[in-house]
Design an enzyme around this catalytic site. Structure first.
Site, PDB file in Angstrom:
ATOM      1  N   ASP A   1       0.843  -1.200   0.000  1.00 20.64           N
ATOM      2  CA  ASP A   1       0.000   0.000   0.000  1.00 20.64           C
ATOM      3  C   ASP A   1       0.879   1.251   0.000  1.00 20.64           C
ATOM      4  OD1 ASP A   1      -2.309   1.862   0.997  1.00 20.64           O
ATOM      5  OD2 ASP A   1      -3.302  -0.057   0.648  1.00 20.64           O
TER       6      ASP A   1
ATOM      7  N   ASP B   1      -6.197   4.776  -5.503  1.00 21.87           N
ATOM      8  CA  ASP B   1      -6.854   5.473  -4.395  1.00 21.87           C
ATOM      9  C   ASP B   1      -7.168   6.926  -4.777  1.00 21.87           C
ATOM     10  OD1 ASP B   1      -7.806   5.836  -1.826  1.00 21.87           O
ATOM     11  OD2 ASP B   1      -5.953   5.218  -0.839  1.00 21.87           O
ATOM     12  N   MET B   2      -7.993   7.581  -3.974  1.00 25.89           N
ATOM     13  CA  MET B   2      -8.348   8.994  -4.183  1.00 25.89           C
ATOM     14  C   MET B   2      -8.849   9.489  -2.829  1.00 25.89           C
ATOM     15  SD  MET B   2     -11.164  11.142  -4.742  1.00 25.89           S
ATOM     16  CE  MET B   2     -11.739  12.407  -5.821  1.00 25.89           C
TER      17      MET B   2
ATOM     18  N   ASP C   1     -13.042   1.844   4.270  1.00 20.13           N
ATOM     19  CA  ASP C   1     -11.870   1.729   5.153  1.00 20.13           C
ATOM     20  C   ASP C   1     -12.248   1.030   6.442  1.00 20.13           C
ATOM     21  OD1 ASP C   1     -10.065   2.842   3.500  1.00 20.13           O
ATOM     22  OD2 ASP C   1      -9.978   4.798   4.483  1.00 20.13           O
TER      23      ASP C   1
HETATM   24  C1  DGJ Z   1      -7.114   5.212   2.058  1.00 21.41           C
HETATM   25  C2  DGJ Z   1      -7.447   3.795   1.705  1.00 21.41           C
HETATM   26  O1  DGJ Z   1      -8.807   3.585   1.776  1.00 21.41           O
HETATM   27  C3  DGJ Z   1      -6.641   2.877   2.608  1.00 21.41           C
HETATM   28  O2  DGJ Z   1      -7.010   1.547   2.413  1.00 21.41           O
HETATM   29  C4  DGJ Z   1      -5.191   3.091   2.334  1.00 21.41           C
HETATM   30  O3  DGJ Z   1      -4.902   2.678   1.020  1.00 21.41           O
HETATM   31  C5  DGJ Z   1      -4.829   4.545   2.533  1.00 21.41           C
HETATM   32  N1  DGJ Z   1      -5.708   5.432   1.818  1.00 21.41           N
HETATM   33  C6  DGJ Z   1      -3.411   4.804   2.110  1.00 21.41           C
HETATM   34  O4  DGJ Z   1      -3.082   6.123   2.163  1.00 21.41           O
END
Ligand code: DGJ
Length: 752
Positions: free
Chosen positions: A367, A480-481, A550
């Protein structure tokens, strides 16, 4: 399947024998909406419009005497403002002469087999002749604006797609101020309105309320679909439930600002309008230019919400998801985020991977934190090609090769749409972030949003991400965003186009997603936006799965996954087991309960499996092996919701998977908090064969007290027992006495 124009009755009918959509031209080319719902064998269009005089409802000049004719009362197909209809319009524009009053009339139509792709936008596709399209061209009476209303009906599912194309056919610029993807007038106000609300780490809660008079709107101005609201909206009669009753549902193949509105008129009908948010939207349409709205999906079901979802699920899998992974089983993945956050190096990730692979994991994902000087979330976004050699001395390739050497696939996290103020990219190009001259930008998670309305910015991002992805044999990418848009301005566009930027940003996102995913067709892309901010039908056209939230807490996840399943099949939902106490809500739940919840989607772990005890590791190995055994049914079977965490006791959730060929059934039931003298629960299954018998091949149970779990299984273990299909559906299964919290049951049946 057919699309027919009846010259005599002036009706357009789209039907696939199960659902039907009917429109009619009346008087001087007004286009009225007659029916969307069940396919009808006979339809008397002569009697279909209910016309009566309403005091205060204007009548067009030519029909001033026929006071029963008013646009304010009749059901419209693509309503406009200014010529008599006071309800929410689908289209608003300022014409060259300054007027905002519009009057659209029929000009022509075309019917063809198949379906066209939408320009610059994600859209559904067909492989052969399984769809027919109708395009009706409407003309503004003064002659400067043309609107094409496009409808496609599918043979293989009960979905109709719609979009509009608005063209300036005059000689002066026109300002579009609203351009909805669909509007429908329903002939009743006796409906419930079903929508989705949420927040970060608690996405897509179902809200169902009776319709109120006036306008109700769910919307986003955040530059993304958002954690807060979803562009999904359904209407249903008050007695519809998961298993029976009518549902009229809609959503957008779009990931940007939207509005999903209902308006109940005083005369007892309901208008539904969905599209790009008209708030802060203005699109300058130069002569000859066309604006295409996002595609809207319409589903009709007379088999309740499960029926609606199964239509959406099929449509997502067969008409939106594309590429080599469409029908491929998804690997069991283990992600480094909650295990290490940004504190890792090549060796620690290899060790993390070894522990996971030993237990059966198939894909290891690194990640955030592998580029620039990123040890915290306050820097380096944008500096993608600057691999952090302190953490990864042999680059991405070195790590990737070592993971491959363990027999696993390798995945990497990226966040291409963003830039950190503390980055080489921003220092070199401060004007590449969205912003308004003279204003201080707002930060969110210490980052700005790149101005993806600009071709040069998009090219830079595509080139740098492609350079990284091309540097090793990467199998998976998590895209991601992590923030919403603010300060939406671009120095690359003139003042009169600034209100186009939010939309242009979204089109820019699609452009870079298309170019990057097409450059790496074998990579499995999973979209993520701070969890589930952008779990929508637009992104799914590029990336076949999405990180659902998350929040990995088992109790919260029941709601999040239940709400998400209204539209999205479980295979599209990233669902992981994480460590306890849970990092988002601090709750401790049993490993097996977490597994039963997470195995209901594309399954994985978000934790360091090497930190578990020997006994726990054995348990995990068993769970992974079991998931692989059931994966075909879970990822490609039919999904049914049985008990809602939003209704009833609000303490129980149940769902069920049936294999495509009906041979296997997997049932999950959760009871979260133990209450004294709990209700008797006979859980009824659905979708089985009435005449067949089913043998329980697996019965697992867990709860927060180990002794209670053992006691339960020694008394009630059903493994080997045989039940009738009719018995399971019409009598049900007794879910027995539980004396502690976070109970989860997993039952696997094989048809005999
Ligand atoms: C937000 C994501 O939803 C998480 O799973 C992780 O990838 C973080 N960003 C990393 O900055």
């Amino acid at each position: 399947m057919s699309v027919v124009f009846n010259e005599q009755e002036k009706t357009f009918t789209l039907s696939n024998g199960r659902i039907q959509y009917v429109m009619q031209l009346f008087l001087e080319g007004y286009l009225g909406h007659l029916h969307f719902g069940k396919a009808l064998k006979h339809f008397n269009a002569k009697r279909a419009f209910y016309q009566t005089e309403r005091e205060g409802a204007p009548n067009p000049d030519l029909h001033a005497d026929a006071r029963t004719f008013s646009l304010d009362v009749l059901p419209q197909e693509y309503p406009i403002y200014g010529s008599g209809d006071y309800r929410i319009p689908a289209l608003e524009a300022t014409l060259a002469n300054g007027t905002t009053t519009l009057d659209l009339r029929y000009k022509s139509h075309a019917i063809f087999t198949g379906k066209k792709a939408l320009e610059s936008l994600p859209s559904s596709y067909v492989k052969g002749n399984e769809a027919t399209t109708l395009e009706i061209t409407m003309q503004e009476v003064a002659g400067d604006l043309e609107v094409v209303l496009a409808y496609t009906i599918f043979d293989d599912c009960d979905v109709i797609t719609r979009h509009s194309r608005i063209t300036n056919v005059g000689k002066e610029p026109i300002a579009l101020r609203k351009a909805a993807s669909l509007a429908i007038d329903f002939p009743s106000d006796e409906y419930d309105r079903v929508s989705l609300w949420g927040k970060h780490a608690f996405e897509r809660n179902i809200e169902r309320t009776p319709l109120n008079h006036g306008i109700e709107i769910a919307s986003s101005t955040r530059g993304a679909t958002s954690h807060q609201h979803h562009n999904f909206l359904a209407l249903c009669p008050h007695n519809t439930d998961e298993f029976q009753g009518e549902v009229y549902a809609s959503t957008l193949v779009w990931s940007g600002n939207f509005e999903a509105a209902t308006e109940v008129s005083p005369y007892g009908n309901t208008r539904m309008v969905l599209g790009i948010n008209g708030f802060d939207f203005k699109w300058m349409l130069k002569p000859g230019e066309t604006f295409t709205t996002p595609e809207a999906l319409l589903v009709y079901s007379d088999e309740g919400f499960n029926g609606m979802s199964q239509q959406f699920h099929y449509f997502v899998q067969e008409h939106l998801v594309r590429g080599v992974h469409q029908h491929e089983p998804r690997p069991v993945l283990v992600n480094s985020w909650e295990a290490a956050y940004m504190d890792f190096n090549e060796d620690s990730i290899v060790n993390f991977a070894k522990d996971a692979v030993k237990l059966g994991a198939e894909l290891i994902v690194l990640d955030d934190g592998w580029f620039g000087v990123r040890d915290k979330d306050n820097c380096s976004l944008g500096d993608w090609v600057e691999i952090n050699h302190r953490k990864l001395p042999n680059g991405i390739k070195g790590l990737c090769d070592r993971i491959h050497g363990l027999g696993a696939k390798f995945g990497l996290w990226v966040e291409p749409e963003m830039v950190s103020p503390n980055s080489n990219l921003f220092r070199a190009h401060p004007d590449w972030a969205l912003g308004v001259p003279g204003h201080v930008r707002a930060q969110q998670r210490n980052q700005y949003v790149l101005d993806l309305s600009r071709q040069d910015v998009r090219d830079y991002i595509v080139n740098s991400i492609c350079e990284v992805l091309g540097s090793a044999d990467i199998d998976y990418v998590k895209w991601d965003m992590n923030r919403n848009l603010t300060d939406i301005g671009s120095v690359a566009f003139p003042a009169e186009q600034q209100q186009e930027i939010a939309t242009r940003f979204q089109l820019g996102v699609y452009d870079i997603m298309k170019r990057i995913t097409e450059a790496f067709p074998n990579i499995l892309f999973e979209s993520c936006a701070g969890g589930g901010r952008r779990f929508d039908m637009g992104i799914i056209c590029y990336m076949p799965q999405t990180w659902t939230s998350d929040n990995t807490d088992e109790v919260c996840r029941q709601k999040i996954q239940y709400g998400t399943s209204l539209m999205f099949p479980p295979i599209t939902m990233g669902c992981h087991v994480s460590a306890c106490p849970n990092h988002q809500v601090g709750r401790t739940t049993p490993m097996l309960s977490r597994f039963v919840c997470a195995m209901s989607g594309s399954f994985g772990y978000e934790m360091d499996l090497g930190k578990l005890s020997e006994a726990e590791q054995q348990e995990v190995a068993g769970h992974i092996a079991l998931y692989k055994e059931l994966r075909n049914t879970i990822q490609f079977g039919k999904f049914y919701r049985l008990m809602s965490p939003f209704e009833g006791t609000k303490n129980e959730t149940a769902w069920q998977f049936v294999a495509k060929d009906g041979s296997e059934v997997v049932v999950m039931y959760f009871k979260n908090v133990c209450l004294p003298q709990g209700n008797i629960r006979q859980l009824r299954l659905v979708g089985l064969d009435d005449n067949a018998t089913y043998k329980v091949t697996k019965h697992m149970f867990s709860t927060s007290t180990a002794a209670n779990a053992l006691d339960y299984l020694s008394n009630y273990n059903l493994e080997g027992d045989v039940f009738g299909g009719d018995e399971l559906m019409h009598f049900g299964l007794n879910m027995d006495k539980v004396d502690s919290d976070f109970a989860a049951y997993l039952l696997v049946f094989k048809r005999q």
